[in-house]
Scaffold this motif. Structure first.
Motif, PDB file in Angstrom:
ATOM      1  N   HIS A   1       0.873  -1.187   0.090  1.00 47.56           N
ATOM      2  CA  HIS A   1       0.030   0.005   0.136  1.00 47.56           C
ATOM      3  C   HIS A   1       0.827   1.264  -0.101  1.00 47.56           C
ATOM      4  N   THR A  16      -5.274   5.371   2.845  1.00 46.36           N
ATOM      5  CA  THR A  16      -6.005   5.052   4.143  1.00 46.36           C
ATOM      6  C   THR A  16      -7.291   4.307   3.877  1.00 46.36           C
ATOM      7  N   LYS A  17      -8.051   4.547   2.742  1.00 48.03           N
ATOM      8  CA  LYS A  17      -9.154   3.627   2.649  1.00 48.03           C
ATOM      9  C   LYS A  17      -8.757   2.279   2.371  1.00 48.03           C
ATOM     10  N   TYR A  19      -5.578   0.669   2.702  1.00 41.23           N
ATOM     11  CA  TYR A  19      -5.055  -0.072   3.851  1.00 41.23           C
ATOM     12  C   TYR A  19      -6.000  -0.650   4.941  1.00 41.23           C
ATOM     13  N   THR A  20      -7.153   0.509   5.496  1.00 37.51           N
ATOM     14  CA  THR A  20      -8.006   0.047   6.391  1.00 37.51           C
ATOM     15  C   THR A  20      -8.753  -0.940   5.858  1.00 37.51           C
ATOM     16  N   TRP A  23      -6.609  -4.128   6.064  1.00 39.06           N
ATOM     17  CA  TRP A  23      -6.564  -4.498   7.571  1.00 39.06           C
ATOM     18  C   TRP A  23      -7.753  -5.254   8.453  1.00 39.06           C
ATOM     19  N   ARG A  24      -8.889  -4.598   7.923  1.00 38.58           N
ATOM     20  CA  ARG A  24      -9.988  -5.415   8.326  1.00 38.58           C
ATOM     21  C   ARG A  24     -10.162  -6.716   7.801  1.00 38.58           C
TER      22      ARG A  24
END
Length: 73
Positions: A1, A16-17, A19-20, A23-24
């Motif tokens: 990312h 940010t979107k 990666y988030t 991660w989820r």
């Protein structure tokens, strides 16, 4: 990312979107299972029953281990 961001392929908000979301996908299930186990451990009656169940059904313990760690079957 980060590599895509540093190359200039994605903006900070997209980084940010993405990666988030990644991660989820990677950790949300593990975190939910961990919260369940933590709540169980703070209730002695439930903990005792859970440990008896895990001793009776080893696959149950295996399930919790697989679902709280990065272990490939």
């Amino acid at each position: 990312h980060i590599h895509g961001y540093l190359r200039g392929d994605v903006t900070a908000p997209v980084l940010t979107k993405n990666y988030t979301a990644a991660w989820r996908r990677q950790f949300a299930g593990r975190m939910q299972t961990g919260r369940f186990l933590q709540a169980l451990m703070f209730r002695p009656g439930l903990l005792a029953a859970g440990l008896r169940a895990a001793n009776t059904l080893p696959a149950l313990g295996d399930f919790f281990i697989r679902n709280t760690r990065d272990i490939k079957p």
